[in-house]
Design a protein around this motif. Sequence first.
Motif, PDB file in Angstrom:
ATOM      1  N   THR A  48      76.378 -31.594 -39.221  1.00 15.37           N
ATOM      2  CA  THR A  48      77.277 -30.340 -39.273  1.00 15.37           C
ATOM      3  C   THR A  48      77.297 -29.450 -38.210  1.00 15.37           C
ATOM      4  O   THR A  48      76.437 -29.513 -37.536  1.00 15.37           O
ATOM      5  N   LEU A  49      78.091 -28.497 -38.243  1.00 13.31           N
ATOM      6  CA  LEU A  49      77.924 -27.491 -37.338  1.00 13.31           C
ATOM      7  C   LEU A  49      76.886 -26.364 -37.780  1.00 13.31           C
ATOM      8  O   LEU A  49      76.512 -26.246 -38.802  1.00 13.31           O
ATOM      9  N   ALA A  71      79.149 -32.138 -45.127  1.00 16.00           N
ATOM     10  CA  ALA A  71      80.670 -32.159 -44.303  1.00 16.00           C
ATOM     11  C   ALA A  71      80.827 -33.347 -43.474  1.00 16.00           C
ATOM     12  O   ALA A  71      79.972 -34.033 -43.058  1.00 16.00           O
ATOM     13  N   LYS A  72      81.989 -33.517 -43.330  1.00 21.56           N
ATOM     14  CA  LYS A  72      82.461 -34.622 -42.300  1.00 21.56           C
ATOM     15  C   LYS A  72      83.028 -33.765 -41.174  1.00 21.56           C
ATOM     16  O   LYS A  72      83.619 -32.938 -41.163  1.00 21.56           O
ATOM     17  N   VAL A  73      82.462 -34.456 -39.903  1.00 20.13           N
ATOM     18  CA  VAL A  73      82.849 -33.660 -38.685  1.00 20.13           C
ATOM     19  C   VAL A  73      83.862 -34.594 -37.821  1.00 20.13           C
ATOM     20  O   VAL A  73      83.551 -36.007 -37.754  1.00 20.13           O
ATOM     21  N   TYR A  74      84.562 -33.905 -37.201  1.00 22.65           N
ATOM     22  CA  TYR A  74      85.816 -34.748 -36.376  1.00 22.65           C
ATOM     23  C   TYR A  74      85.721 -34.172 -35.213  1.00 22.65           C
ATOM     24  O   TYR A  74      85.814 -32.790 -34.876  1.00 22.65           O
ATOM     25  N   ARG A  75      85.367 -34.856 -33.983  1.00 20.88           N
ATOM     26  CA  ARG A  75      85.117 -34.163 -32.629  1.00 20.88           C
ATOM     27  C   ARG A  75      85.817 -34.634 -31.712  1.00 20.88           C
ATOM     28  O   ARG A  75      86.095 -35.963 -31.445  1.00 20.88           O
ATOM     29  N   LEU A 104      85.650 -29.245 -37.587  1.00 16.45           N
ATOM     30  CA  LEU A 104      86.235 -29.738 -36.505  1.00 16.45           C
ATOM     31  C   LEU A 104      85.670 -28.981 -35.299  1.00 16.45           C
ATOM     32  O   LEU A 104      85.698 -27.748 -35.171  1.00 16.45           O
ATOM     33  N   ILE A 105      85.534 -29.843 -34.156  1.00 20.81           N
ATOM     34  CA  ILE A 105      85.024 -29.479 -32.773  1.00 20.81           C
ATOM     35  C   ILE A 105      85.751 -29.944 -31.651  1.00 20.81           C
ATOM     36  O   ILE A 105      86.070 -31.140 -31.520  1.00 20.81           O
ATOM     37  N   ALA A 106      86.112 -29.265 -30.931  1.00 21.04           N
ATOM     38  CA  ALA A 106      87.008 -29.468 -29.705  1.00 21.04           C
ATOM     39  C   ALA A 106      86.033 -28.952 -28.356  1.00 21.04           C
ATOM     40  O   ALA A 106      86.058 -27.867 -28.154  1.00 21.04           O
ATOM     41  N   GLU A 107      85.751 -30.031 -27.842  1.00 25.51           N
ATOM     42  CA  GLU A 107      84.823 -29.640 -26.741  1.00 25.51           C
ATOM     43  C   GLU A 107      85.374 -29.274 -25.645  1.00 25.51           C
ATOM     44  O   GLU A 107      86.491 -29.151 -25.578  1.00 25.51           O
ATOM     45  N   GLU A 108      84.733 -28.845 -24.424  1.00 22.93           N
ATOM     46  CA  GLU A 108      85.164 -28.294 -23.406  1.00 22.93           C
ATOM     47  C   GLU A 108      86.459 -28.827 -22.845  1.00 22.93           C
ATOM     48  O   GLU A 108      86.402 -30.161 -22.604  1.00 22.93           O
ATOM     49  N   THR A 132      87.093 -25.376 -44.072  1.00 28.97           N
ATOM     50  CA  THR A 132      87.262 -25.938 -42.832  1.00 28.97           C
ATOM     51  C   THR A 132      86.545 -25.103 -41.760  1.00 28.97           C
ATOM     52  O   THR A 132      86.752 -23.831 -41.859  1.00 28.97           O
ATOM     53  N   ARG A 133      85.515 -25.501 -41.155  1.00 25.80           N
ATOM     54  CA  ARG A 133      85.001 -24.969 -40.038  1.00 25.80           C
ATOM     55  C   ARG A 133      85.264 -25.566 -38.656  1.00 25.80           C
ATOM     56  O   ARG A 133      85.736 -26.553 -38.386  1.00 25.80           O
ATOM     57  N   VAL A 134      85.371 -24.444 -37.774  1.00 25.19           N
ATOM     58  CA  VAL A 134      86.128 -24.952 -36.262  1.00 25.19           C
ATOM     59  C   VAL A 134      85.656 -24.274 -35.406  1.00 25.19           C
ATOM     60  O   VAL A 134      85.221 -23.242 -35.163  1.00 25.19           O
TER      61      VAL A 134
END
Length: 355
Positions: A48-49, A71-75, A104-108, A132-134
């Motif tokens: 989780t975030l 939570a399910k995380v998509y990175r 949802l995680i969008a890295e650099e 939804t957390r971003v």
Amino acid sequence: MDMKINFLPAKTWNWLRMNETEVKQVKADRQALEKEEIPETFAVEASTLEPIKTGMGPDMDKLAEQSGFAAKVYRMPAGIKEAAALRLGFVCKDQTASLDLIDLIAEENSEMTVVMDYASDADAEGLCSVRTRVKVGKGALLRLVQIDCLGKGFRVLNDVGSICEDQGRIEMVHIFLGGGKIYQGCQTELLGNESSLQSDIGYLLQDDQRLDMNYVALHEGKRTNSEINASGVLKDASSKLFRGTIDFQHGSAESVGAEKEDVLLMGDDVVNQTIPLILCAEEDVKGSHGASIGQLDEETLFYMQARGISEEQAYALMADARIEAVCQKIPDETAQKLVKAYLGGDAADECEKNS
């Protein structure tokens, strides 16, 4: 549990009943995420975030904690720019109460597109809740599309919280077509310098549908930019409450925030409430808001009638045009077709088939 959600960041008169919203007897006994289309570049995790504040407020986090669901995380890994969309289909069953937790995680310097749609049978009833957390990293871009195609017997709680680092960008499209009582919260923290938010909202409310929204753009970094655009139609005895806040916090010099709403009223019994809010703790910023609310003007109506279009047809055309304009901002052709299928008939059945 009984929840208080969608708090206005700075209170107005209590008698207006717009400072927050109460939702009674909220529970979660299942999860509704049934369909996933995951491009190979995405990483799927169970972690989780860190806590991210959402538009609905802390009671949504309490509900998540009480449910015991993970939570399910998509990175999206750093530097990867994926053109194909991650698709998440939530299928809500009759007489159920669901809660899904999505991170949802969008890295650099990455790019990702996520399409989430909520569907049920047209005559189904129940509760559909999604949080939804971003998190958007430095120089990254995340596009989030959420489409409500639920049956009119559903209560809907759709909650979003996001943070954006230096030069990160978040583009959101929210379209509300189904559900009976719809509650929408969305808060974005523009933490990094030159980070930005683009939020487009479209809705078509009929019968006695109610939509309660709370959108907040927090400007914290320098030279940040936010734009919140809402466009919708109210018919019959439907009602809508829109809270839109642009908050320039100390340290957000040279930032710009704008909010605009366009509402077409198509019934004598509709209720439209709008409360735009600009908060400012910094001097060198620019904030604006505007609203266009009303029926078709006589000149436009006369122009259409002179070409053989009835008043009823004219309003229908203008209503479709508003949703179509928001639909065109969806960066995914399949999702656009989903919205058009719902509007074209067979409503929730079409949504479920295409999700």
